[in-house]
Design a protein around this motif. Structure first.
Motif, PDB file in Angstrom:
ATOM      1  N   TYR A  29       1.151  -1.117  -0.038  1.00  0.00           N
ATOM      2  CA  TYR A  29      -0.053   0.022  -0.032  1.00  0.00           C
ATOM      3  C   TYR A  29       0.872   1.312  -0.128  1.00  0.00           C
ATOM      4  O   TYR A  29       0.415   2.095  -0.774  1.00  0.00           O
ATOM      5  N   LEU A  30       1.914   1.216   0.985  1.00  0.00           N
ATOM      6  CA  LEU A  30       2.703   2.634   0.854  1.00  0.00           C
ATOM      7  C   LEU A  30       3.559   2.378  -0.267  1.00  0.00           C
ATOM      8  O   LEU A  30       3.686   3.886  -0.507  1.00  0.00           O
ATOM      9  N   ALA A  31       4.142   1.516  -0.925  1.00  0.00           N
ATOM     10  CA  ALA A  31       4.863   1.594  -1.929  1.00  0.00           C
ATOM     11  C   ALA A  31       4.219   2.207  -3.317  1.00  0.00           C
ATOM     12  O   ALA A  31       4.660   2.654  -4.305  1.00  0.00           O
ATOM     13  N   GLU A  32       2.601   1.761  -3.402  1.00  0.00           N
ATOM     14  CA  GLU A  32       2.025   2.306  -4.289  1.00  0.00           C
ATOM     15  C   GLU A  32       1.809   3.642  -4.495  1.00  0.00           C
ATOM     16  O   GLU A  32       1.670   4.496  -5.140  1.00  0.00           O
ATOM     17  N   ASN A  33       1.898   4.434  -3.333  1.00  0.00           N
ATOM     18  CA  ASN A  33       1.599   5.735  -2.984  1.00  0.00           C
ATOM     19  C   ASN A  33       2.925   6.655  -2.798  1.00  0.00           C
ATOM     20  O   ASN A  33       3.058   7.982  -2.864  1.00  0.00           O
ATOM     21  N   MET A  88      11.750  -6.809  -3.676  1.00  0.00           N
ATOM     22  CA  MET A  88      10.520  -7.471  -3.394  1.00  0.00           C
ATOM     23  C   MET A  88       9.190  -6.419  -3.223  1.00  0.00           C
ATOM     24  O   MET A  88       8.318  -6.665  -3.799  1.00  0.00           O
ATOM     25  N   VAL A  89       9.533  -5.568  -2.737  1.00  0.00           N
ATOM     26  CA  VAL A  89       8.385  -4.535  -2.271  1.00  0.00           C
ATOM     27  C   VAL A  89       8.004  -3.949  -3.674  1.00  0.00           C
ATOM     28  O   VAL A  89       6.851  -3.836  -4.173  1.00  0.00           O
ATOM     29  N   LEU A  90       9.043  -3.513  -4.682  1.00  0.00           N
ATOM     30  CA  LEU A  90       8.725  -3.088  -6.119  1.00  0.00           C
ATOM     31  C   LEU A  90       7.791  -4.148  -6.685  1.00  0.00           C
ATOM     32  O   LEU A  90       6.952  -4.203  -7.420  1.00  0.00           O
ATOM     33  N   GLY A  91       8.251  -5.497  -6.588  1.00  0.00           N
ATOM     34  CA  GLY A  91       7.326  -6.578  -7.029  1.00  0.00           C
ATOM     35  C   GLY A  91       5.963  -6.682  -6.557  1.00  0.00           C
ATOM     36  O   GLY A  91       5.021  -7.124  -7.289  1.00  0.00           O
ATOM     37  N   PHE A  92       5.596  -6.393  -5.232  1.00  0.00           N
ATOM     38  CA  PHE A  92       4.475  -6.156  -4.810  1.00  0.00           C
ATOM     39  C   PHE A  92       3.544  -5.325  -5.667  1.00  0.00           C
ATOM     40  O   PHE A  92       2.474  -5.438  -5.961  1.00  0.00           O
ATOM     41  N   VAL A  93       4.118  -4.130  -5.788  1.00  0.00           N
ATOM     42  CA  VAL A  93       3.365  -2.937  -6.773  1.00  0.00           C
ATOM     43  C   VAL A  93       3.247  -3.460  -8.164  1.00  0.00           C
ATOM     44  O   VAL A  93       2.244  -3.313  -8.719  1.00  0.00           O
ATOM     45  N   GLU A 203       9.421  11.856   0.080  1.00  0.00           N
ATOM     46  CA  GLU A 203       8.185  12.502  -0.412  1.00  0.00           C
ATOM     47  C   GLU A 203       7.462  12.698   0.952  1.00  0.00           C
ATOM     48  O   GLU A 203       7.348  12.184   1.894  1.00  0.00           O
ATOM     49  N   PRO A 204       6.659  13.937   0.877  1.00  0.00           N
ATOM     50  CA  PRO A 204       5.845  14.261   2.081  1.00  0.00           C
ATOM     51  C   PRO A 204       4.831  13.059   2.124  1.00  0.00           C
ATOM     52  O   PRO A 204       4.226  12.787   1.232  1.00  0.00           O
ATOM     53  N   MET A 205       4.624  12.830   3.552  1.00  0.00           N
ATOM     54  CA  MET A 205       3.630  11.755   3.518  1.00  0.00           C
ATOM     55  C   MET A 205       2.488  12.273   4.620  1.00  0.00           C
ATOM     56  O   MET A 205       2.520  13.213   5.367  1.00  0.00           O
ATOM     57  N   VAL A 206       1.252  12.037   4.126  1.00  0.00           N
ATOM     58  CA  VAL A 206       0.085  12.600   4.554  1.00  0.00           C
ATOM     59  C   VAL A 206      -0.181  11.945   5.843  1.00  0.00           C
ATOM     60  O   VAL A 206       0.424  10.806   6.349  1.00  0.00           O
ATOM     61  N   GLY A 207      -1.165  12.521   6.781  1.00  0.00           N
ATOM     62  CA  GLY A 207      -1.474  12.232   8.130  1.00  0.00           C
ATOM     63  C   GLY A 207      -1.524  10.751   8.401  1.00  0.00           C
ATOM     64  O   GLY A 207      -1.163  10.045   9.116  1.00  0.00           O
ATOM     65  N   MET A 208      -2.513  10.087   7.697  1.00  0.00           N
ATOM     66  CA  MET A 208      -2.929   8.844   8.064  1.00  0.00           C
ATOM     67  C   MET A 208      -1.944   7.801   7.549  1.00  0.00           C
ATOM     68  O   MET A 208      -1.712   6.878   8.193  1.00  0.00           O
ATOM     69  N   ASP A 209      -1.205   8.002   6.536  1.00  0.00           N
ATOM     70  CA  ASP A 209      -0.260   7.353   6.083  1.00  0.00           C
ATOM     71  C   ASP A 209       0.910   7.076   6.994  1.00  0.00           C
ATOM     72  O   ASP A 209       1.826   5.942   7.102  1.00  0.00           O
TER      73      ASP A 209
END
Length: 309
Positions: A29-33, A88-93, A203-209
């Motif tokens: 989820y995080l690596a997609e954003n 591996m995280v790139l593979g998830f995306v 990259e700036p990260m929003v509050g919920m993330d």
């Protein structure tokens, strides 16, 4: 204190794979954003703090954990694992949790195949048959020539190769260093290495993330702690096959949360890989110590951590 409570160890290993599967879901989820390297860097900062804090509670403290006669090898291990996690995280995306984990499941077979040329260990014909069977499973999943082949499908295979190499280097390091020392250098060297490049991808990260990032760090530390406990109460060779439950849990998350499809052909290939992997582990248990899965726990055993990622 070590023990031999196999049932307790199996329960802890299953819990470990569930936590690491949750970690992988949050990572996707995080690596997609956000940039993958930034996400892994933040996770590694927390992991390094966990490693240092854990080492401080052991006999001799941090100084004893950091003492090594082969710092170059230990640093190489830590850097390699950090790079593997990014891949591996790139593979998830790119591919999703189901297909990435299905391909990655071949890493114990890569450990067995490479243990001969790298460590000089004997690999009998039965294990070579199992290795060949497992890679037939990989080909079934990738299906080259039967569909439009996507180069992205090779990303989790590269991660599996990197993780297998990390596992072999861990076994090589264990000839002169304690497992606690290898655990310490895994976290600290990996965090230092990724911090050299990570800030350039901030990259700036929003509050919920930020809450999801905190959850990712907690899952990582909790998974490693559970893996440590599992290896303290039971033999690694007895609980290693249950590391494959991570594929099951990750697939459930991929289907229920990310809407991925359970492709029957992919599942058939994964079944071949897992069957061959378990056979290889059982053969290793009969002939000697189980092959290391590259776990970062302070005991010889992934993962986990194929699960230990």
């Amino acid at each position: 204190m070590t023990g031999n409570n196999t049932r307790h160890g199996i329960a802890l290993m299953c819990a470990t794979t569930l936590v690491f599967a949750l970690q992988d879901g949050v990572s996707r989820y995080l690596a997609e954003n956000y940039n993958t390297i930034m996400v892994v860097m933040l996770r590694y900062w927390f992991f390094a703090l966990f490693v240092i804090a854990y080492s401080a509670t052991r006999a001799g403290g941090v100084r004893a954990a950091a003492r090594t006669s082969q710092p170059g090898l230990q640093i190489l291990r830590g850097v390699l694992l950090a790079a593997e996690i990014c891949v591996m995280v790139l593979g998830f995306v790119l591919l999703g949790l189901v297909e990435s984990h299905a391909v990655f499941a071949c890493y114990p077979l890569l450990v067995a195949a490479l243990s001969g040329p790298i460590l000089g260990e004997h690999v009998g014909w039965r294990r070579w048959v199992a290795i060949a069977t497992g890679f037939i499973g990989v080909l079934i999943i990738l299906r080259p020539g039967l569909k439009v082949f996507q180069p992205e499908a090779l990303v989790p295979l590269l991660a599996a190769f990197m993780f297998a190499l990390y596992g072999l280097l861990t076994r090589f390091a264990a000839r002169r260093d304690t497992a606690q020392t290898s655990f310490f250098w895994t976290g600290v060297a990996g965090a230092a290495a990724i911090t050299l490049v990570g800030p350039f991808y901030w990259e700036p990260m929003v509050g919920m993330d930020w809450a999801w990032m905190a959850a990712l760090c907690v899952f990582g530390a909790s998974g490693h702690f559970l893996l440590i406990r599992a290896l303290e109460v039971a033999e690694a060779s007895a609980i290693q096959p249950f590391a494959y439950f991570q594929l099951v849990f990750a697939s459930m998350i991929g289907v229920s949360v990310f809407g991925e499809a359970l492709d029957p052909v992919t599942m058939a290939g994964a079944a071949l890989i897992i069957g061959a992997g378990i056979f290889t582990l059982l053969r290793s248990r009969k002939s000697g110590p189980a092959p290391a899965t590259g776990t970062t726990a302070p005991a010889k055993a992934r993962s986990a951590s194929g699960p230990a990622r």
